[in-house]
Enzyme design. Structure first.
Site, PDB file in Angstrom:
ATOM      1  N   ASP A 194      40.881  53.992  37.866  1.00  0.00           N
ATOM      2  CA  ASP A 194      39.422  53.699  38.524  1.00  0.00           C
ATOM      3  C   ASP A 194      39.588  53.332  39.637  1.00  0.00           C
ATOM      4  OD1 ASP A 194      40.406  51.780  37.175  1.00  0.00           O
ATOM      5  OD2 ASP A 194      38.360  51.010  36.373  1.00  0.00           O
ATOM      6  N   GLU A 277      50.353  41.215  36.542  1.00  0.00           N
ATOM      7  CA  GLU A 277      51.053  41.382  37.847  1.00  0.00           C
ATOM      8  C   GLU A 277      52.239  40.680  37.664  1.00  0.00           C
ATOM      9  OE1 GLU A 277      48.127  40.789  37.026  1.00  0.00           O
ATOM     10  OE2 GLU A 277      46.654  42.705  37.848  1.00  0.00           O
TER      11      GLU A 277
HETATM   12  C1  UGA Z   1      42.237  44.682  36.273  1.00  0.00           C
HETATM   13  C2  UGA Z   1      43.478  44.773  37.153  1.00  0.00           C
HETATM   14  O1  UGA Z   1      42.859  46.373  38.011  1.00  0.00           O
HETATM   15  C3  UGA Z   1      44.395  45.657  35.848  1.00  0.00           C
HETATM   16  O2  UGA Z   1      45.890  46.256  36.561  1.00  0.00           O
HETATM   17  C4  UGA Z   1      45.092  44.971  34.532  1.00  0.00           C
HETATM   18  O3  UGA Z   1      45.068  45.819  33.815  1.00  0.00           O
HETATM   19  C5  UGA Z   1      43.295  44.543  33.883  1.00  0.00           C
HETATM   20  O4  UGA Z   1      43.145  43.408  35.055  1.00  0.00           O
HETATM   21  C6  UGA Z   1      43.449  42.994  33.409  1.00  0.00           C
HETATM   22  O5  UGA Z   1      43.866  42.405  33.502  1.00  0.00           O
HETATM   23  O6  UGA Z   1      43.527  43.167  32.422  1.00  0.00           O
HETATM   24  P1  UGA Z   1      40.361  45.906  35.473  1.00  0.00           P
HETATM   25  O7  UGA Z   1      39.381  47.199  36.450  1.00  0.00           O
HETATM   26  O8  UGA Z   1      39.654  44.862  34.687  1.00  0.00           O
HETATM   27  O9  UGA Z   1      41.295  45.724  35.339  1.00  0.00           O
HETATM   28  O10 UGA Z   1      40.447  46.477  33.924  1.00  0.00           O
HETATM   29  P2  UGA Z   1      40.009  48.390  33.685  1.00  0.00           P
HETATM   30  O11 UGA Z   1      40.311  49.421  35.006  1.00  0.00           O
HETATM   31  O12 UGA Z   1      39.779  48.467  32.460  1.00  0.00           O
HETATM   32  O13 UGA Z   1      41.676  48.803  32.670  1.00  0.00           O
HETATM   33  C7  UGA Z   1      42.894  48.693  33.935  1.00  0.00           C
HETATM   34  C8  UGA Z   1      43.264  50.004  33.901  1.00  0.00           C
HETATM   35  O14 UGA Z   1      44.085  50.579  32.068  1.00  0.00           O
HETATM   36  C9  UGA Z   1      43.107  51.382  33.696  1.00  0.00           C
HETATM   37  O15 UGA Z   1      43.574  52.701  34.618  1.00  0.00           O
HETATM   38  C10 UGA Z   1      42.720  51.871  32.496  1.00  0.00           C
HETATM   39  O16 UGA Z   1      41.870  52.942  32.095  1.00  0.00           O
HETATM   40  C11 UGA Z   1      43.287  50.981  31.184  1.00  0.00           C
HETATM   41  N1  UGA Z   1      43.414  51.108  29.721  1.00  0.00           N
HETATM   42  C12 UGA Z   1      41.993  50.431  29.974  1.00  0.00           C
HETATM   43  C13 UGA Z   1      43.716  50.993  28.776  1.00  0.00           C
HETATM   44  O17 UGA Z   1      44.271  51.842  28.971  1.00  0.00           O
HETATM   45  N2  UGA Z   1      42.759  50.911  27.839  1.00  0.00           N
HETATM   46  C14 UGA Z   1      41.765  50.066  26.990  1.00  0.00           C
HETATM   47  O18 UGA Z   1      41.697  49.600  26.396  1.00  0.00           O
HETATM   48  C15 UGA Z   1      41.794  49.640  28.553  1.00  0.00           C
HETATM   49 MN    MN Z   2      39.673  49.185  36.629  1.00  0.00          MN
END
Ligand code: UGA
Ligand code: MN
Length: 352
Positions: A194, A277
């Site tokens: 995203d 990270e």
């Molecule tokens: C932020 C950071 O950008 C992430 O790299 C980090 O892993 C996350 O916080 C964290 O600390 O948990 P954020 O934008 O808040 O990310 O989270 P998402 O964009 O919802 O998820 C990060 C990535 O993991 C996305 O590529 C999403 O597709 C994936 N994801 C999300 C999964 O594979 N499974 C899930 O249940 C939710």
């Molecule tokens: Mn994100």
């Protein structure tokens, strides 16, 4: 008279062959070098994971119905998406993208894929957190010209239940392990599905010697998370949530050399929200002084933590006589519906 006729005929033959030669020459100049095409084709087919077993193909009857709806002249662009390039001598970029099924998944994947189509020598590892492969995703990858690898890895059950989940960790690590097993050199980058990426970033990060870092826009109320660089060296971090982290950076803010990664077989990412990270970079055993600042000493923002507004699953299409036999027959199957019994949708995002 006879002699003159003979001369005229010879002159005519000469002129005609001249024109023919010129035409042939022009054709040769205009047609593209065939090697360019065969090269990229062989690279993409070599890495493409066979996904046919996934059983995501429409039935014959469905296919026939869809064929009828698509006019002949618009059929061909549906089979391939863009054109990936492979340039001899450029280090390979291994881009690992964690993703999961939701209404925004295909739009996000489309955006990321079409960014990467502008970058040569990329292997895109798409790692899906889902209990079964999402057919629309695997179909998209099969149709894309990108060299892609699909894998499916679920978030461990104990984290699925908690409110603030460590998102994308298990699937990111699976993607990284694929790189460990299949590459000896090149550069690894974790690219969430995203974010927004400026392709200039990829050109710089592919020369990473150990660990490189760069600013990420739209992180916290500060609007950016970036290393602080003085005279070409990282001397600190500017981030709205330091939280005792040694490396307070975003997942999109660093890249790692593959040979360097292989020297650290124990390197891993913790299932600890907000500390993924930092934990990963600590496990690589680097010091702030080792970091290679990119984007012109971190003076450019070339990646953004965009975040997409969450959309509810589509309500089901109810059809009547006026809509049966129209494109709605097809469109209704493109809309994302939460599969029964699937994980509870994510809570409001807290931290960061
Ligand atoms: C932020 C950071 O950008 C992430 O790299 C980090 O892993 C996350 O916080 C964290 O600390 O948990 P954020 O934008 O808040 O990310 O989270 P998402 O964009 O919802 O998820 C990060 C990535 O993991 C996305 O590529 C999403 O597709 C994936 N994801 C999300 C999964 O594979 N499974 C899930 O249940 C939710
Ligand atoms: Mn994100």
């Amino acid at each position: 008279m006879g002699r003159r006729g003979c001369v005229t005929r010879s002159l005519l033959v000469l002129a005609a062959s001249g024109v023919l030669l010129l035409l042939l020459l022009l054709l040769g100049l205009l047609s593209p070098p065939s090697s360019l095409y065969s090269e990229s084709a062989s690279v993409s087919s070599f890495l493409r994971v066979p996904l046919r077993a996934l059983n995501d193909f429409p039935t014959q009857q469905q296919q026939q119905q869809q064929q009828q709806l698509i006019p002949e002249k618009s059929k061909s662009p549906c089979t391939t998406v863009g054109a990936s390039r492979w340039v001899e001598g450029l280090p390979t970029l291994y881009v690992v993208t964690p993703t999961y099924p939701r209404a925004e998944q295909i739009p996000e994947i489309t955006r990321t894929a079409q960014t990467l189509l502008n970058v040569p020598n990329v292997v895109w590892i798409v790692s899906e957190d889902a209990d079964t492969p999402t057919p629309a995703l695997t179909r998209y990858l099969n149709e894309s010209a990108l060299s892609s690898v699909y894998m499916r890895v679920q978030m461990p059950a104990q984290y699925q239940k908690v409110k603030n989940k460590p998102r994308g960790v298990a699937n990111r690590m699976a993607g990284m392990n694929w790189v460990r097993e299949n590459a000896k050199e090149g550069v690894l980058y974790f690219a969430d599905d995203d974010n927004t990426y400026d392709i200039r970033l990829f050109e710089q990060m592919r020369w990473t010697e150990r660990v490189s870092m760069f600013p990420v826009g739209l992180v916290t109320k500060l609007g950016v998370s970036t290393p602080i660089v003085r005279e070409g060296r990282v001397v600190g971090f500017y981030d709205g949530w330091i939280a005792k982290r040694k490396f307070p950076v975003d997942m999109a803010g660093f890249a790692v050399n593959v040979a360097f990664l292989l020297q650290h077989p124990e390197a891993s990412m913790p299932f600890k929200v907000g500390y993924e990270e930092d934990g990963f970079l600590l496990s690589l055993g680097i010091a702030a002084a080792d970091i290679e600042p990119l984007a012109f000493n971190c003076t450019k923002i070339w990646v953004w933590h965009t975040q997409t507004k969450k959309n509810d699953p589509a309500t089901s299409v109810t059809q009547n006589n006026a809509t049966i036999g129209t494109n709605l027959d097809v469109i209704k199957d493109l809309l994302w519906k939460k599969p029964p019994g699937s994980r509870k949708e994510e809570e409001k995002k807290g931290k960061k």
